[in-house]
Design an enzyme around this catalytic site. Structure first.
Site, PDB file in Angstrom:
ATOM      1  N   ASP A  60      -2.104   2.913   2.463  1.00 28.36           N
ATOM      2  CA  ASP A  60      -1.522   3.071   3.777  1.00 28.36           C
ATOM      3  C   ASP A  60      -1.943   4.454   4.263  1.00 28.36           C
ATOM      4  O   ASP A  60      -1.725   5.447   3.580  1.00 28.36           O
ATOM      5  CB  ASP A  60       0.007   2.998   3.648  1.00 28.36           C
ATOM      6  CG  ASP A  60       0.654   2.521   4.923  1.00 28.36           C
ATOM      7  OD1 ASP A  60      -0.069   2.270   5.898  1.00 28.36           O
ATOM      8  OD2 ASP A  60       1.888   2.395   4.936  1.00 28.36           O
TER       9      ASP A  60
ATOM     10  N   PRO B 131       0.810  -1.222   0.000  1.00 30.05           N
ATOM     11  CA  PRO B 131       0.000   0.000   0.000  1.00 30.05           C
ATOM     12  C   PRO B 131       0.839   1.266   0.000  1.00 30.05           C
ATOM     13  O   PRO B 131       1.685   1.439   0.857  1.00 30.05           O
ATOM     14  CB  PRO B 131      -0.778  -0.114   1.314  1.00 30.05           C
ATOM     15  CG  PRO B 131       0.113  -0.920   2.211  1.00 30.05           C
ATOM     16  CD  PRO B 131       0.872  -1.859   1.314  1.00 30.05           C
TER      17      PRO B 131
ATOM     18  N   LYS C 222      13.363  16.744  -6.133  1.00 32.79           N
ATOM     19  CA  LYS C 222      12.679  17.966  -6.525  1.00 32.79           C
ATOM     20  C   LYS C 222      13.642  19.132  -6.537  1.00 32.79           C
ATOM     21  O   LYS C 222      13.570  20.018  -7.372  1.00 32.79           O
ATOM     22  CB  LYS C 222      11.525  18.243  -5.558  1.00 32.79           C
ATOM     23  CG  LYS C 222      10.285  17.471  -5.943  1.00 32.79           C
ATOM     24  CD  LYS C 222       9.163  17.788  -4.975  1.00 32.79           C
ATOM     25  CE  LYS C 222       8.223  16.595  -4.876  1.00 32.79           C
ATOM     26  NZ  LYS C 222       7.595  16.463  -3.581  1.00 32.79           N
TER      27      LYS C 222
ATOM     28  N   TRP D 222       4.333   0.436  10.115  1.00 34.40           N
ATOM     29  CA  TRP D 222       4.791  -0.707   9.326  1.00 34.40           C
ATOM     30  C   TRP D 222       4.094  -1.990   9.752  1.00 34.40           C
ATOM     31  O   TRP D 222       4.019  -2.945   8.992  1.00 34.40           O
ATOM     32  CB  TRP D 222       6.298  -0.866   9.453  1.00 34.40           C
ATOM     33  CG  TRP D 222       7.024   0.201   8.702  1.00 34.40           C
ATOM     34  CD1 TRP D 222       7.667   1.266   9.229  1.00 34.40           C
ATOM     35  CD2 TRP D 222       7.150   0.303   7.290  1.00 34.40           C
ATOM     36  NE1 TRP D 222       8.197   2.038   8.232  1.00 34.40           N
ATOM     37  CE2 TRP D 222       7.900   1.476   7.035  1.00 34.40           C
ATOM     38  CE3 TRP D 222       6.707  -0.468   6.217  1.00 34.40           C
ATOM     39  CZ2 TRP D 222       8.218   1.879   5.746  1.00 34.40           C
ATOM     40  CZ3 TRP D 222       7.022  -0.060   4.932  1.00 34.40           C
ATOM     41  CH2 TRP D 222       7.765   1.099   4.706  1.00 34.40           C
TER      42      TRP D 222
ATOM     43  N   TRP E 226       8.496  -2.948   4.278  1.00 33.72           N
ATOM     44  CA  TRP E 226       7.379  -3.858   4.052  1.00 33.72           C
ATOM     45  C   TRP E 226       7.807  -5.319   3.937  1.00 33.72           C
ATOM     46  O   TRP E 226       7.166  -6.210   4.489  1.00 33.72           O
ATOM     47  CB  TRP E 226       6.626  -3.412   2.803  1.00 33.72           C
ATOM     48  CG  TRP E 226       5.279  -4.030   2.645  1.00 33.72           C
ATOM     49  CD1 TRP E 226       4.277  -4.058   3.573  1.00 33.72           C
ATOM     50  CD2 TRP E 226       4.780  -4.704   1.493  1.00 33.72           C
ATOM     51  NE1 TRP E 226       3.192  -4.706   3.065  1.00 33.72           N
ATOM     52  CE2 TRP E 226       3.465  -5.110   1.790  1.00 33.72           C
ATOM     53  CE3 TRP E 226       5.311  -5.000   0.233  1.00 33.72           C
ATOM     54  CZ2 TRP E 226       2.677  -5.799   0.861  1.00 33.72           C
ATOM     55  CZ3 TRP E 226       4.508  -5.675  -0.685  1.00 33.72           C
ATOM     56  CH2 TRP E 226       3.223  -6.072  -0.366  1.00 33.72           C
TER      57      TRP E 226
ATOM     58  N   GLN F 280      12.059  -1.036   0.435  1.00 31.37           N
ATOM     59  CA  GLN F 280      11.117  -1.765   1.280  1.00 31.37           C
ATOM     60  C   GLN F 280      11.755  -2.968   1.971  1.00 31.37           C
ATOM     61  O   GLN F 280      11.085  -3.689   2.705  1.00 31.37           O
ATOM     62  CB  GLN F 280       9.917  -2.243   0.451  1.00 31.37           C
ATOM     63  CG  GLN F 280       9.085  -1.129  -0.101  1.00 31.37           C
ATOM     64  CD  GLN F 280       8.492  -0.275   0.982  1.00 31.37           C
ATOM     65  OE1 GLN F 280       8.138  -0.750   2.053  1.00 31.37           O
ATOM     66  NE2 GLN F 280       8.421   1.027   0.732  1.00 31.37           N
TER      67      GLN F 280
ATOM     68  N   LYS G   1      20.553  10.913  -8.316  1.00 32.70           N
ATOM     69  CA  LYS G   1      19.246  10.657  -7.727  1.00 32.70           C
ATOM     70  C   LYS G   1      18.279  11.736  -8.176  1.00 32.70           C
ATOM     71  O   LYS G   1      18.640  12.903  -8.266  1.00 32.70           O
ATOM     72  CB  LYS G   1      19.390  10.732  -6.212  1.00 32.70           C
ATOM     73  CG  LYS G   1      18.970   9.480  -5.498  1.00 32.70           C
ATOM     74  CD  LYS G   1      18.964   9.765  -4.029  1.00 32.70           C
ATOM     75  CE  LYS G   1      19.109   8.482  -3.257  1.00 32.70           C
ATOM     76  NZ  LYS G   1      19.245   8.711  -1.832  1.00 32.70           N
TER      77      LYS G   1
END
Length: 1050
Positions: free
Chosen positions: A86, A47, A600, A523, A564, A560, A597
């Site tokens: 989530d 999620p 913004k 988590w 997750w 993750q 990387k």
RNA sequence: UCUACGGAAGCUUAACUGGUCUAAGCAUUCGUCUGAUAAGCGAAAGACAGUUGGUUCGAGUCCAACCCGUAGGACCA
């Protein structure tokens, strides 16, 4: 009829039409429902939080998820795909704090937890529309309508069930832990957040004297955090470290021998000892603000003590350092914590109360100096973590009471279970994830915040506690309102969040139980999704256990691993003694084209929507998978995207257009009987065999979750084999003759190839595959599926290895011959007399078989296979190391050298006898044919080109007739160019009038039939007077000419 | 400081279990084919495979150490 000109529509537009089609016909739903329930392929969606905007990195993992699910669907599995969101946790709270203008945690209760949580609830779907839009636009098929949402009572109830189960198993406990925390928001920082804030800073570096009790001797202690000295309870030394007592500055001082260099001025060593001898020595409290209730202020042994820097004697403040805390447990030291969560001294510290600890450093140093306990003070520049959200606020390590899950007790099981998971790439499973499991620490479960799943543990004054695992159980409790007890069951809205759950009390045996105020780590929410998404075990119990656990497949980004992936694994291990997922693809970061990387701040992010609008979703999906394996950091480069799009999509669409064009003219609708493979042309059988090889390779790659290789195989087949060889070779069959079996088999073959490519690409590029498939299938009605995504995976037919090899040989010869032409400046349009080929015995058949193909490709009249015995040949031998290496070992070099100097006679002998014996430095050496590779070189002065044992020569002598034919071909070429430029249809008949040199005119006359047939010229006449139609001047070789063409109306 | 991944042509990448002038695409130059393709084909040029050792008859490939890059973990008294 077949749709034309689809290569002219823009991809984005094409995709939008397909999206509409899918929606109107519920294709996704059908793709799930058309597969049997008994054959599930279980997929879990990780999620995302919808309060941030989706980015390009979401596109990659969603592409992977989607393509595996689509593939499995075509393979006949039922792939239920439930989306999820989530919705809890700090990221949500931070956004809300910003929006509400809340600056510190303490303001939240004032603002009102109920209002605050309402704001959180409202904000979690801030970008839901954007997410849904992206999901849909990129063709990610997932059931958004039935998405699980972690904030619902059902979901939380399942999580509570899990927590209670763990609690009852004794896996949940409360303990102190030293955690980095942001004093401003009073929040614990995760290690990830901590890593964001490291930077260089200046800190005091002070050496302090601790007076030994009842002696005029001192321990020299170094620290960079003077404020922790107030909380000092012990000193630590290394057991095996050498210490010395010295006289320095008229004081007796103890420090590590290796660190004598830190002393100012002269010193004299008066005693040496091991650290172990110092253990137990008492000293006086340095800054006696706080009293202790346990034995303290003595020397301990710590294995973490080093002599890298400082003095070799470490001051211990258990509340402010992880090592310190561990040591305090070992020695049963008291814990002094005269600092509040905001990082300010408490009232006990009368001199500094209310001061932020870091700010107090200076005054503490001054105080120490006054008391003559400061040895010296320096400034040190080192890296220290700061809060990433408040760059000026240093992180404080602070002991806090937290709830933990005893994951260490199942660590071994987790390691074992992990071994059965197939990781792609494997090293993440064994390395990053495996190591993490090996070094497992207990899971810090609780969070002292507001918006998350509440920890369902209720405690009474005697520290007796129990866990609540369902709403039903919660209803046993009551709420006090205006002094009256209202049973929870009668409450209007049960909301399993703060503040509601905090109001719930229980009474058991006369004792009142109150909920512990903490919430849990978000988590845990997402790690519970396998069962919580189905409200297990309250609903769907059987379905879950039978069909929905564990997952066959999951895929997310590498970030993750400790998120997750870990929580899924840990929770499944603890609750179900099983893995949560069997197969996993981990994707890496997407970097910009320079390998930086995306961020913004740098402005190098790629907006997926812009990308879709510009190139289409297919292009992005295909590029991300094909360009480099997704588990390698991918450099994102728009030019690269354009390139793969042009190459693969362009070729595929064009191949289709070619088919559509001629199939349209001939009215081919695949209504005829399928022509048996044996009856088709050799090249047809070849491409079908290649196609079957492709299916086989694709399947094995996809089943191995190696998606990049599968995609590349499809691309290679489409571009190199189908388009650049099969179609090019077979063009004439499509536009020349009348419909007959030969032509029909060409149509059927090409149709089958395109049809199959559609099915193979459908998982990767669902739109374009759909478009092409439908264009084919709506005309032929060969299959009853309305969408390629409902179709079954193609059945692999027979693979004819031998034929494939034959064609390889032929292609090889063609390439060599072309190279020769280029070298001798003979254009392909100029026919030549003879092509001579030398190949190994086993390939001779192949060459003879492919003779026509070869000759046509290279435009040469005859082909001759030169026998090895021919005197034209000069042969040399090359050593075959693969064979002679193991055979001769160390002397292989000598043998190799000898082999390359073999004479013609010796080579003939080895060819005839399959054996050759020679003497080498006194040894008899015997080699066989397999030990050498024989290469032939022409010696008669003809041009020769050779590669891999195949040698090709051409006879470059030109007769008048060949020259004339060459001119005729050039002439045809010019007319064709003119036809094309004039925009004539390929079926238009024309009239040609020309003028030019005699030689050219003669050539044209000789080959007039050929020219007329090629150019569809009904008339072909010589005339000096050209008028009408299209006229152009040309130069063919040294011959000037004028050509006029004109469409003949019929 | 530990772990993982990577280091090759100007760029992006490929090479199964070690096999001897390392391959492809893009870009450059030149040539060429085409009645489907903004495509294809050919030639030229371009890499001492991060460094140093080792194992081996033979190493881009296996081993060791180191250097650089990326990510992650540990630590920072």
């Amino acid at each position: 009829m077949y749709k034309q000109g689809i290569d002219k529509i823009g991809y984005p537009e094409l995709e939008k039409n397909i999206l509409k089609f899918w929606k109107e016909n519920s294709v996704f739903e059908k793709s799930v429902e058309s597969r049997p329930k008994e054959k599930p392929f279980t997929f879990y969606e990780g999620p995302p939080t919808a309060n941030g905007k989706p980015g390009i990195h979401h596109v990659i993992s969603r592409t992977l998820k989607d393509l595996i699910c689509r593939y499995k669907t075509m393979k006949g599995f039922r792939v239920e795909r439930k989306a999820g969101w989530d919705t809890h946790g700090l990221p949500v709270e931070i956004e809300v704090e910003k929006a509400l203008g809340i600056k510190s945690k303490s303001e939240i209760p004032q603002y009102g937890v109920e209002k605050y949580n309402k704001a959180c609830r409202d904000s979690v779907f801030k970008y839901l529309d954007l997410w849904n839009e992206m999901t849909e636009r990129m063709g990610y098929w997932i059931d958004l309508d039935s998405a699980y949402v972690t904030l619902t009572n059902d979901y939380i109830e399942s999580v509570w069930w899990a927590l209670k189960t763990l609690f009852d198993k004794g896996l949940i406990y409360k303990d102190y832990k030293i955690v980095p925390q942001d004093p401003k928001s009073e929040t614990v920082l995760s290690s990830h957040e901590l890593a964001l804030g490291y930077r260089e800073t200046k800190d005091p570096s002070v050496y302090v004297l601790f007076k030994i009790a009842n002696k005029d001797e001192y321990f020299l202690v170094w620290t960079t955090t003077p404020w922790t000295l107030i909380s000092n309870v012990a000193l630590a030394v290394g057991a095996d470290v050498n210490y010395v007592k010295v006289i320095n500055k008229e004081k007796k001082i103890i420090l590590a021998k290796d660190l004598l260099s830190v002393l100012d001025e002269e010193y004299k060593i008066i005693e040496e000892m091991k650290g172990s001898e110092l253990e137990g020595i008492d000293y006086e409290q340095l800054l006696p603000y706080v009293k202790t209730n346990k034995k303290s202020f003595f020397v301990c042994l710590g294995d973490f003590v080093s002599t890298e820097d400082g003095s070799g004697i470490v001051h211990i403040a258990p509340a402010f350092g992880a090592d310190d805390y561990e040591l305090s447990k070992k020695y049963d030291l008291p814990m002094l914590q005269p600092v509040d969560r905001g990082g300010k001294f408490t009232d006990e510290v009368i001199d500094f109360k209310g001061q932020f600890v870091k700010d107090a450093d200076k005054e503490i140093i001054i105080k120490l100096k006054k008391e003559d306990r400061l040895y010296k003070k320096e400034t040190i520049v080192h890296t220290y973590p700061f809060c990433w959200r408040h760059p000026d606020v240093p992180v404080i390590y602070y002991a806090r009471e937290s709830w933990f899950i005893k994951t260490t007790s199942v660590a071994q099981k987790m390691v074992e279970l992990n071994k059965s998971i197939k990781w792609q790439p494997p090293e993440v499973g064994t390395g990053r994830f495996g190591n993490w499991l090996e070094e497992n620490k207990d899971w810090a479960l609780s969070r002292d915040r507001f918006w998350a799943t509440p920890l369902p543990i209720w405690i009474n004054d005697d520290w007796e506690m129990f866990a609540v695992g369902s709403i039903e159980e919660l209803k046993q409790g009551f709420i006090e309102e205006n002094g009256k007890r209202i049973p929870v069951g009668e409450a209007e809205n049960i909301d399993l969040h703060k503040p509601f759950v905090d109001k719930v009390l229980f009474e058991k045996d006369g004792k009142i139980y109150k909920r512990t105020p903490e919430l849990i780590d978000v988590w845990f929410d997402s790690g519970s999704m396998p069962f919580a998404q189905y409200h297990y075990p309250f609903e769907n119990k059987e379905w879950f256990e039978k069909n929905a656990f564990p997952a066959d497949f999951i895929s997310e980004g590498i970030d993750q691993t400790r998120g997750w992936f870990y929580t899924l694994h840990a929770i499944a291990s603890m609750l179900f003694d099983n893995v949560a997922f069997k197969n996993i693809i981990v994707n890496e970061l997407i970097l910009d084209k320079k390998g930086l990387k995306m961020s913004k701040a740098k402005g190098n992010t790629v907006d997926p929507f812009v990308l879709f609008e510009k190139y289409g979703a297919d292009a992005a999906r295909w590029y991300l998978v094909v360009n480099s394996p997704p588990w390698r950091p991918t450099l994102f480069d728009e030019d690269g995207l354009v390139e793969v799009q042009r190459k693969f999509f362009g070729t595929l669409l064009n191949t289709y257009s070619f088919f559509a064009l001629y199939a349209g003219i001939d009215g081919f609708k695949y209504e005829e009987e399928q022509i048996a493979l044996e009856k088709r042309e050799e090249i047809d059988r070849w491409i079908i065999s290649k196609l079957n090889s492709l299916i086989a390779e694709y399947e094995s790659m996809m089943d191995d979750y190696n998606v990049t290789k599968a995609a590349r195989a499809v691309s290679e087949f489409t571009i190199d084999y189908l388009s650049n060889w099969y179609v090019r070779r077979c063009r004439r069959r499509f536009w020349k003759s009348e419909m007959n079996e030969n032509k029909l088999s060409a149509y059927q073959t090409l149709y089958e190839c395109i049809d199959t490519i559609c099915k193979l690409t459908a998982p990767f590029t669902p739109f374009i595959a759909e478009e092409v498939y439908q264009n084919l299938n709506t005309v032929t009605k060969k299959e009853s599926f309305i969408s390629v995504h409902l179709a079954d995976f193609p059945v692999k037919g027979k693979i004819d290895r031998e034929l494939e090899l034959k064609m390889d040989t032929a292609q090889n010869i063609v390439y060599l011959a072309r190279a020769l032409r280029a070298k001798s400046n003979l254009k392909v349009r100029q026919p030549l007399k003879k092509l001579m080929v030398v190949v190994s015995e086993d390939k001779k058949d192949a060459v003879l078989n492919m003779k026509d193909v070869i000759l046509e490709e290279v435009n040469i009249k005859s082909l001759e296979i030169l026998e090895n015995e021919s005197s034209l040949l000069n042969k040399t031998a090359k050593p075959n190391f693969k064979n002679i290496g193991p055979k001769f070992g160390k002397i292989v070099k000598l043998i190799a050298d000898r082999i390359s100097r073999l004479s013609i006679e010796e080579i003939s002998e080895i060819e005839k006898e399959n054996n050759l014996t020679f003497n080498l430095n006194g040894d008899e050496i015997s080699i066989s044919h397999d030990d050498v590779e024989i290469i032939s070189k022409e010696v008669t002065g003809l041009l020769v080109e050779s590669e891999g044992g195949t040698t090709v020569a051409i006879d470059t002598e030109l007769s008048d007739e060949l020259i004339a034919e060459g001119l005729a071909r050039e002439f045809v070429n010019r007319i064709q160019n003119m036809r094309k430029d004039a925009g004539y249809e390929v079926t238009d008949k024309i009239k040609v009038v020309y003028s030019g040199t005699n030689k050219l005119a003669d050539a044209i006359k000789i080959f007039s039939n050929y020219i007329s047939a090629e150019t569809l010229a009904e008339q072909l006449e010589y005339s000096e007077r050209l008028n009408g139609g299209v006229v152009r001047d040309w130069k063919i070789g040294e011959h000037n000419c004028k050509i006029q063409i004109e469409k003949i109306s019929t």
